[in-house]
Scaffold this motif. Sequence first.
Motif, short mmCIF file in Angstrom:
data_model
loop_
_atom_site.label_atom_id
_atom_site.label_comp_id
_atom_site.label_asym_id
_atom_site.label_seq_id
_atom_site.Cartn_x
_atom_site.Cartn_y
_atom_site.Cartn_z
N LEU A 36 72.20 1.74 56.06
CA LEU A 36 72.42 0.62 55.15
C LEU A 36 73.20 1.07 53.93
O LEU A 36 72.99 2.16 53.41
CB LEU A 36 71.07 0.05 54.72
CG LEU A 36 71.10 -1.10 53.70
CD1 LEU A 36 71.76 -2.34 54.30
CD2 LEU A 36 69.68 -1.42 53.23
N MET A 37 74.12 0.19 53.47
CA MET A 37 74.90 0.40 52.24
C MET A 37 75.63 1.73 52.26
O MET A 37 75.55 2.54 51.34
CB MET A 37 73.98 0.33 51.02
CG MET A 37 73.31 -1.01 50.81
SD MET A 37 74.50 -2.35 50.54
CE MET A 37 75.22 -1.85 48.98
N ARG A 38 76.37 1.97 53.32
CA ARG A 38 77.18 3.19 53.41
C ARG A 38 78.37 3.06 52.48
O ARG A 38 79.03 2.04 52.41
CB ARG A 38 77.67 3.41 54.84
CG ARG A 38 76.55 3.78 55.79
CD ARG A 38 77.02 3.73 57.23
NE ARG A 38 78.19 4.56 57.44
CZ ARG A 38 78.14 5.87 57.67
NH1 ARG A 38 76.97 6.48 57.68
NH2 ARG A 38 79.23 6.56 57.88
N SER A 39 78.65 4.12 51.73
CA SER A 39 79.78 4.08 50.79
C SER A 39 81.08 4.27 51.55
O SER A 39 81.11 4.91 52.61
CB SER A 39 79.63 5.18 49.74
OG SER A 39 79.70 6.46 50.35
N PRO A 40 82.18 3.80 51.02
CA PRO A 40 83.47 3.99 51.69
C PRO A 40 83.85 5.45 51.84
O PRO A 40 84.59 5.82 52.72
CB PRO A 40 84.46 3.24 50.79
CG PRO A 40 83.63 2.27 50.02
CD PRO A 40 82.30 2.92 49.85
N GLN A 41 83.34 6.34 50.93
CA GLN A 41 83.70 7.74 51.03
C GLN A 41 82.98 8.43 52.17
O GLN A 41 83.40 9.48 52.64
CB GLN A 41 83.36 8.48 49.71
CG GLN A 41 84.25 8.09 48.55
CD GLN A 41 83.87 6.76 47.94
OE1 GLN A 41 82.79 6.21 48.24
NE2 GLN A 41 84.73 6.22 47.10
N LYS A 42 81.85 7.86 52.62
CA LYS A 42 81.09 8.47 53.71
C LYS A 42 80.93 7.42 54.80
O LYS A 42 79.90 6.77 54.92
CB LYS A 42 79.72 8.95 53.23
CG LYS A 42 79.80 10.02 52.17
CD LYS A 42 78.41 10.46 51.76
CE LYS A 42 78.46 11.56 50.72
NZ LYS A 42 77.12 11.98 50.30
N LYS A 43 81.97 7.27 55.58
CA LYS A 43 82.00 6.13 56.49
C LYS A 43 81.44 6.49 57.86
O LYS A 43 80.46 5.96 58.31
CB LYS A 43 83.43 5.62 56.60
CG LYS A 43 83.92 5.04 55.27
CD LYS A 43 85.35 4.57 55.38
CE LYS A 43 85.84 3.99 54.06
NZ LYS A 43 87.22 3.53 54.13
N SER A 44 82.09 7.37 58.55
CA SER A 44 81.66 7.67 59.91
C SER A 44 82.01 9.10 60.25
O SER A 44 82.80 9.75 59.57
CB SER A 44 82.34 6.73 60.93
OG SER A 44 83.72 7.01 60.98
N HIS A 45 81.39 9.55 61.30
CA HIS A 45 81.71 10.90 61.76
C HIS A 45 83.18 11.02 62.15
O HIS A 45 83.82 12.02 61.85
CB HIS A 45 80.82 11.24 62.96
CG HIS A 45 81.17 12.56 63.59
ND1 HIS A 45 80.91 13.76 62.99
CD2 HIS A 45 81.79 12.83 64.77
CE1 HIS A 45 81.33 14.73 63.76
NE2 HIS A 45 81.87 14.21 64.83
N ALA A 46 83.69 9.98 62.80
CA ALA A 46 85.09 10.04 63.21
C ALA A 46 86.01 10.13 62.01
O ALA A 46 86.99 10.87 62.02
CB ALA A 46 85.43 8.80 64.05
N GLU A 47 85.69 9.40 60.91
CA GLU A 47 86.53 9.44 59.73
C GLU A 47 86.39 10.77 59.00
O GLU A 47 87.36 11.29 58.46
CB GLU A 47 86.18 8.29 58.80
CG GLU A 47 86.67 6.94 59.33
CD GLU A 47 86.47 5.86 58.28
OE1 GLU A 47 85.34 5.73 57.78
OE2 GLU A 47 87.43 5.17 57.97
N ARG A 48 85.17 11.34 58.99
CA ARG A 48 85.02 12.64 58.33
C ARG A 48 85.81 13.70 59.05
O ARG A 48 86.40 14.58 58.42
CB ARG A 48 83.53 13.03 58.30
CG ARG A 48 82.71 12.19 57.34
CD ARG A 48 81.37 12.85 57.08
NE ARG A 48 80.58 12.98 58.29
CZ ARG A 48 79.72 12.08 58.70
NH1 ARG A 48 79.57 10.96 58.04
NH2 ARG A 48 79.03 12.27 59.80
N VAL A 49 85.84 13.64 60.39
CA VAL A 49 86.65 14.59 61.15
C VAL A 49 88.12 14.38 60.86
O VAL A 49 88.91 15.30 60.70
CB VAL A 49 86.37 14.46 62.66
CG1 VAL A 49 87.33 15.32 63.45
CG2 VAL A 49 84.93 14.85 62.95
#
Length: 524
Positions: free
Chosen positions: A510-523
């Motif tokens: 819940l309430m995920r920040s745009p800087q910590k979106k998904s594993h795919a985006e972090r990769v």
Amino acid sequence: MQGKQSESRASPQVKSIFSPARGFFWAARTRILLWYLLTIGFIFVVSIPAFRQVLYERVNQRVNRELTEKMEIFTQLIDAETEASDREDEEVTAAVNLLKQADIRLTKPPATEDELEEFFDAFLGRQLSEDDTFLIAIVDGKFRKSSPRARPKVLAADSELIQYWGKLTQPEQGEKEFPTEPNIDSVLYTAKPVWIDGEIVGVFVVAHTTAGERAEVVEAVLAIVQVSAVVLILALLIAWVASRGVLAPLRLILQTTRKISESDLNQRIFVEGKGELAELATTFNEMMDRLQAAFTSQQEFINDAGHELRTPIAIVRGHLELMGDNPEEIRETLALVLDELDRMSRFVNDMILLAKAERPDFLRWETVELQSFTEELFAKAQALAQRNWQFDTTAQGQTIADRQRLTQAVMNLIQNAIQHTKENDTIGVGSAISKSRISFWVRDTGEGIALVDQKRIFERFARAANSRRRSEGAGLGLSIVQAIVEAHGGRVLLKSDIGAGARFTIVIPLMRSPQKKSHAERVG
């Protein structure tokens, strides 16, 4: 054709280098020992000359110290103003007593040249110098006497060095090199002029030839080189034997790799012990597990995708070949062909979506109002089929997610529930917030899913074995749901029993920040 020829010409060379495991490890052990030998050899090449130079310096320091002590004794004697009983230095006292025995007065320094000659004769006649050390007296610029009498050529009475010392006007300490003279090498010396009535009457010199000590240094260095060479050979033999055990895991990896290339992907390396090589073997086994899973998945995908595409293509081809001139028959055939083409189009779109799930731009983040979003999902679900629809509950609040992808995931679950229920069965939809998680669920009272099928229905092209009806899709719906949910950092839960329906629950943070979106985006 040219590429094939070049490949065929290169392959024998490749095989001759990389194929034989024995040759590979022989080369590896040889390279290890070669680098070991080069390293130790470099250390020897650098250290041996340095060691020799250090010994040379220590010899020079010791000799200079001895020369200085001899000169100090002479200085105290030649400048004597008191009796020997007043002196504390034992060597000076002994020298004074020897001079007394020669009837040389020490109550004052020599006052004439004759007294200086008598002093030199008595002093040098009773001095026992060490090996290669020479006490030399020079009077009026000419050689007077030395102890011992036998001297090398460079210290002869008419030598250039004696003449040089005879002309000194100040005390001097230094070294003269004689590279062309045999058994000399160099001469370390300390010289002191003797003054009488303001004039230099003589010079006393303590000299030492370094050839003997340096020859001993060279002999010691040669002994060290010989011992080091023997130790190096033994170390190389031990390292050669030890390297076989060290490289054993690499040998197992190579052998296992050769078996895999020749048979199957089930071969693994037995891991024993700890350390980098054991970790390498473990990593290799894990890599093989991933490769085997990927290879199996690829084979299943190719087989299932081929089957899914082959059936509609065969249907289209068959109806087109049998289509007559009757307008009604043509319309029916066209309708069937378009339906099959639509099914193939959906299949291709689903595969494209699953491929995009691995990309960092798969999700488009936005703020989602949970209550309106859940109500919208329920409204869309009611329009899909005639069922006993129930709106369970709705979450209150907001979250950051991809609204379209979440809608697609929940609607796929609803479509799956519709396909496995009848008109009088119940399908419930709802959402809720618990701590830091938000849940969306779809439940039904349909035929249920067996436990053995629950572990595989999220795989691509998978269908429940006990299903009473054929799914309209290609078995990718739940795979798409799982890909979307995992991209949101969540998971899909399933609870079901045969004949008691099923409940699929999507759980995302819940309430995920745009800087910590998904594993795919972090990769990404």
